[in-house]
Motif scaffolding. Sequence first.
Motif, PDB file in Angstrom:
ATOM      1  N   PRO A  54       1.013  -1.315  -0.052  1.00  0.00           N
ATOM      2  CA  PRO A  54      -0.063  -0.114   0.016  1.00  0.00           C
ATOM      3  C   PRO A  54       0.755   1.412   0.214  1.00  0.00           C
ATOM      4  O   PRO A  54       0.358   2.331  -0.275  1.00  0.00           O
ATOM      5  N   ASP A  55       2.078   0.977   0.325  1.00  0.00           N
ATOM      6  CA  ASP A  55       2.917   2.363   0.211  1.00  0.00           C
ATOM      7  C   ASP A  55       3.240   2.526  -1.487  1.00  0.00           C
ATOM      8  O   ASP A  55       3.449   3.661  -1.903  1.00  0.00           O
TER       9      ASP A  55
ATOM     10  N   LYS B  58      -1.393   4.452   0.764  1.00  0.00           N
ATOM     11  CA  LYS B  58      -0.467   5.600   1.354  1.00  0.00           C
ATOM     12  C   LYS B  58      -0.922   6.892   1.278  1.00  0.00           C
ATOM     13  O   LYS B  58      -0.820   7.928   2.075  1.00  0.00           O
ATOM     14  N   ASP B  59      -1.772   7.108   0.405  1.00  0.00           N
ATOM     15  CA  ASP B  59      -2.668   8.498   0.283  1.00  0.00           C
ATOM     16  C   ASP B  59      -3.322   8.922   1.477  1.00  0.00           C
ATOM     17  O   ASP B  59      -3.353  10.102   1.884  1.00  0.00           O
ATOM     18  N   ARG B  60      -3.939   8.240   2.288  1.00  0.00           N
ATOM     19  CA  ARG B  60      -4.361   8.315   3.678  1.00  0.00           C
ATOM     20  C   ARG B  60      -3.391   9.068   4.515  1.00  0.00           C
ATOM     21  O   ARG B  60      -3.480   9.913   5.500  1.00  0.00           O
TER      22      ARG B  60
ATOM     23  N   TYR C  52      -4.298   0.059   5.879  1.00  0.00           N
ATOM     24  CA  TYR C  52      -3.376  -1.122   5.691  1.00  0.00           C
ATOM     25  C   TYR C  52      -3.706  -2.413   6.181  1.00  0.00           C
ATOM     26  O   TYR C  52      -3.627  -3.543   5.560  1.00  0.00           O
ATOM     27  N   GLN C  53      -4.275  -2.333   7.440  1.00  0.00           N
ATOM     28  CA  GLN C  53      -4.731  -3.697   8.245  1.00  0.00           C
ATOM     29  C   GLN C  53      -6.095  -4.158   7.252  1.00  0.00           C
ATOM     30  O   GLN C  53      -6.003  -5.365   6.958  1.00  0.00           O
TER      31      GLN C  53
END
Length: 235
Positions: free
Chosen positions: A195-196, A211-213, A225-226
Motif C-alpha cells: 500500500p506504500d 498511503k494517500d491516507r 493497511y490492516q
Amino acid sequence: MTKLEQLYEGKAKKVYKTDVEDVLIVDYKDDATAFNGEKRGTIVGKGVINNRMSNYIMKQLEKEGVPTHYIEELSDRETAVKKVQIVPLEVIIRNVSAGSFAKKLGMEEGKKLLCPTLEFSYKDDALGDPMINSSYARALGLATQEEIDTISKYAYKVNEVMIKYFESIGIELIDFKIEFGRYHDQIILADEISPDTCRLWDIKTREKLDKDRFRRDLGNVEDAYQEVFKRLGIE
Ligand code: ADP
Ligand code: UDP
C-alpha cells in the motif's frame, strides 16, 4: 543464512549483507515518508504488512511468469532477496487517474483510463524523481532499449495479474510503482509491492486503502493497511 552488516538504510527498509553470495536481507520499517521525504511519520504495523504482502504478491507473479527477487520470508519484517543492481527507474502503471497524473492533466481523480499507461521516473531523490521517457533513459545510460522493452513487458503483466487479484478481494488497482534490477543476465522485479507503492480503492465505496491516507492526512491510516492485509487472507 546469517545476517551481516547493514549496507543501506532507506526511507522504508534497511538492507543487510548476508553470508550467502548474491543474497541480501531486507528489513521493513514502520517509518513513512512522503513528498520526497518532507513529510515524515510512523504507520504502526506497516513494516509487517508490506513485507508479507509484497512477498505474497511476488510469489503469485512468479507463478505467472514474472521473475522476482523474492527468495524466502525470514520473519514478519525480514525477507531474503536476490541482490540486484537496481535499474534507476521508477516504473509507474496507471489504470485510473489519480495523484500527479490527475494534477498535471487537470483531470479529476477516479476517471478510468481507456488503456493502462506506463511511465518512467528517474530514481534520484536529489532531483525529486523527474519523469523521463525511454529515450532519456537510453541517452543517460540508465537502461538499454532491450532492458526497457523487458521492463515494459513485465510491468504490463504485473498490472494484468494484480488487477484481477485485487478485484477478487473488492479492491480497484488505481496505479502503482515498481522497480526492476539486473541479476546476472536477467531483468527481475525487485523492491516491494504494498500500500506504500500502490493506490488501492475499495471497489464499492471508493475509499482509499493506501498511503494517500498518510500523504493527505485522511486519518485511519493503520486501519487501511490492516484492511488490505485482512482481505489478502495471507496465512
Ligand atoms: P529508498 O531508497 O527509496 O528510501 P527503501 O527504504 O525501500 O527506499 O530502501 C530499499 C532500497 O533497496 C531501495 O533503494 C531499493 O531500490 C533497493 N532494493 C530493493 N530491492 C533490492 C534488491 N533485490 N537488491 C538490491 N537493492 C534492492
Ligand atoms: N509512487 C511510489 N513512490 C514514489 C512515487 C510514486 O511508490 O516515489 C507510487 C504511488 O504510490 C502511486 C503511483 O506510484 O501508486 C503513482 O504516483 P504519482 O505519480 O501519482 O505520484 P504522487 O501523486 O504519489 O506524487
